[in-house]
Design a protein around this motif. Structure first.
Motif, PDB file in Angstrom:
ATOM      1  N   ILE A  13       6.062   9.270   6.950  1.00 43.86           N
ATOM      2  CA  ILE A  13       5.418   9.635   8.217  1.00 43.86           C
ATOM      3  C   ILE A  13       4.134   8.828   8.371  1.00 43.86           C
ATOM      4  CG2 ILE A  13       4.268  11.484   9.505  1.00 43.86           C
ATOM      5  CD1 ILE A  13       6.186  13.468   8.282  1.00 43.86           C
ATOM      6  N   PRO A  14       3.953   8.125   9.486  1.00 45.80           N
ATOM      7  CA  PRO A  14       2.730   7.347   9.686  1.00 45.80           C
ATOM      8  C   PRO A  14       1.618   8.180  10.316  1.00 45.80           C
ATOM      9  CG  PRO A  14       4.203   6.964  11.522  1.00 45.80           C
ATOM     10  CD  PRO A  14       4.921   7.917  10.587  1.00 45.80           C
ATOM     11  N   VAL A  15       0.378   7.786  10.057  1.00 47.75           N
ATOM     12  CA  VAL A  15      -0.750   8.357  10.787  1.00 47.75           C
ATOM     13  C   VAL A  15      -0.662   7.842  12.223  1.00 47.75           C
ATOM     14  CG1 VAL A  15      -3.253   8.341  11.027  1.00 47.75           C
ATOM     15  CG2 VAL A  15      -2.221   8.579   8.760  1.00 47.75           C
ATOM     16  N   PRO A  16      -0.636   8.727  13.213  1.00 49.56           N
ATOM     17  CA  PRO A  16      -0.431   8.281  14.599  1.00 49.56           C
ATOM     18  C   PRO A  16      -1.711   7.798  15.274  1.00 49.56           C
ATOM     19  CG  PRO A  16      -0.617  10.665  14.550  1.00 49.56           C
ATOM     20  CD  PRO A  16      -0.705  10.200  13.107  1.00 49.56           C
ATOM     21  N   LEU A  17      -1.524   6.970  16.283  1.00 48.13           N
ATOM     22  CA  LEU A  17      -2.616   6.585  17.176  1.00 48.13           C
ATOM     23  C   LEU A  17      -2.603   7.501  18.396  1.00 48.13           C
ATOM     24  CD1 LEU A  17      -2.297   2.675  17.288  1.00 48.13           C
ATOM     25  CD2 LEU A  17      -4.000   4.003  16.033  1.00 48.13           C
ATOM     26  N   TYR A  18      -3.750   7.622  19.042  1.00 53.70           N
ATOM     27  CA  TYR A  18      -3.774   8.326  20.323  1.00 53.70           C
ATOM     28  C   TYR A  18      -2.986   7.487  21.324  1.00 53.70           C
ATOM     29  CZ  TYR A  18      -5.668  11.060  24.203  1.00 53.70           C
ATOM     30  OH  TYR A  18      -5.819  11.872  25.302  1.00 53.70           O
ATOM     31  N   ILE A  28       4.590  -0.446   9.384  1.00 57.18           N
ATOM     32  CA  ILE A  28       4.669  -0.460   7.922  1.00 57.18           C
ATOM     33  C   ILE A  28       5.585   0.651   7.438  1.00 57.18           C
ATOM     34  CG2 ILE A  28       3.330  -0.085   5.810  1.00 57.18           C
ATOM     35  CD1 ILE A  28       0.951  -1.421   7.286  1.00 57.18           C
ATOM     36  N   GLY A  29       5.452   1.843   8.028  1.00 55.87           N
ATOM     37  CA  GLY A  29       6.259   2.986   7.615  1.00 55.87           C
ATOM     38  C   GLY A  29       7.741   2.773   7.829  1.00 55.87           C
ATOM     39  N   ARG A  30       8.116   2.232   8.974  1.00 54.81           N
ATOM     40  CA  ARG A  30       9.537   1.999   9.259  1.00 54.81           C
ATOM     41  C   ARG A  30      10.151   1.009   8.254  1.00 54.81           C
ATOM     42  NH1 ARG A  30      11.440   3.807  14.159  1.00 54.81           N
ATOM     43  NH2 ARG A  30       9.867   4.507  15.661  1.00 54.81           N
ATOM     44  N   ILE A  31       9.439  -0.073   8.013  1.00 49.53           N
ATOM     45  CA  ILE A  31       9.958  -1.095   7.101  1.00 49.53           C
ATOM     46  C   ILE A  31      10.027  -0.564   5.681  1.00 49.53           C
ATOM     47  CG2 ILE A  31       9.548  -3.410   6.162  1.00 49.53           C
ATOM     48  CD1 ILE A  31       8.042  -3.996   8.842  1.00 49.53           C
ATOM     49  N   ASP A  52      14.067   8.646   4.641  1.00 49.32           N
ATOM     50  CA  ASP A  52      14.003   8.986   6.059  1.00 49.32           C
ATOM     51  C   ASP A  52      12.646   8.594   6.616  1.00 49.32           C
ATOM     52  OD1 ASP A  52      16.559  10.064   6.078  1.00 49.32           O
ATOM     53  OD2 ASP A  52      15.860  12.082   5.586  1.00 49.32           O
ATOM     54  N   TYR A  53      12.631   8.312   7.915  1.00 49.69           N
ATOM     55  CA  TYR A  53      11.386   7.984   8.610  1.00 49.69           C
ATOM     56  C   TYR A  53      11.261   8.897   9.811  1.00 49.69           C
ATOM     57  CZ  TYR A  53       8.028   5.619  11.594  1.00 49.69           C
ATOM     58  OH  TYR A  53       6.954   5.353  12.393  1.00 49.69           O
TER      59      TYR A  53
END
Length: 228
Positions: free
Chosen positions: A122-127, A142-145, A153-154
């Protein structure tokens, strides 16, 4: 087309400027490593695990980083983040995976051990405003790759629910106050059954952002949360 572009605009190493790729082998070797630390007290910790005395109910279970944010690594992240050189996300993940294969860090052992239980990246999200302006979220790339490389899982499991000032301009307690209550779970079903989470961000400074994301994930039912 890609070959033509490479001829007209050859890739150059972010560290030394040598043509041929974004990271030459010499600059990869020069990425400054540091001893891993506990994400709660910032003191040395075996494998980056949170010290037993530092563990909190809704706190991080560990922290792993590729290297110190300086020189070629810093330049790579800056070009990815601010100049939109998205191919650098693949390069950084490739360097990370090669490092993990060679040194078998504790976090990799944890992922292998708990594979039956399930890990999700899980990535840290942007606004949303910032994501639209930039056109992408570097942590998501980066997270997906990374998830594909590890066979995990992503999920875009978090969303940022209010605009915050850039953390880089703030210090200490101001960072914590700035980011507090800025995140929520994007889908209540993503943490059922309880998975372990590999939480992705590009840079760790004081850890305020990642700690706040971890708090939200743990409150929602995540079993473990490791920061990368």
């Amino acid at each position: 087309m890609s070959l033509i572009l490479d001829i007209l605009f050859p890739k150059k190493c972010v560290g030394c400027g040598k043509e041929g790729g974004y990271f030459c082998e010499s600059c990869v070797r020069d990425i400054k490593q540091t001893d891993l630390v506990c994400p709660e007290c910032d003191r040395l910790a075996l494998g980056g695990q949170t010290h037993p005395v530092c563990r909190r109910k809704f706190g991080l279970d560990g922290l792993w980083s590729l290297g110190v944010y300086k020189d070629s690594l810093r330049e790579a992240i800056k070009q990815l983040k601010y100049k939109g050189v998205q191919e650098l996300a693949e390069v950084l993940v490739s360097i990370t995976i090669k490092y993990w294969v060679k040194y078998q860090p504790f976090i990799l052992d944890q992922i292998k051990k708990d594979r039956g239980v399930g890990w999700v990246v899980i990535p840290v999200p942007l606004y949303w405003w910032r994501a639209n302006k930039r056109g992408f979220n570097q942590s998501s790339l980066i997270g997906r790759i990374l998830s594909k490389s590890l066979g995990l899982d992503y999920c875009e499991g978090l969303k940022r629910i209010r605009y915050t000032k850039p953390q880089v301009k703030l210090k200490g307690k101001d960072r914590y106050q700035n980011i507090r209550n800025a995140f929520e779970i994007s889908n209540p079903y993503i943490l059922n059954p309880r998975p372990s989470v590999l939480l992705i961000d590009d840079v760790w400074t004081t850890g305020s952002t990642i700690r706040e994301c971890c708090y939200v994930l743990k409150r929602a039912g995540a079993k473990k949360v490791w920061a990368l």
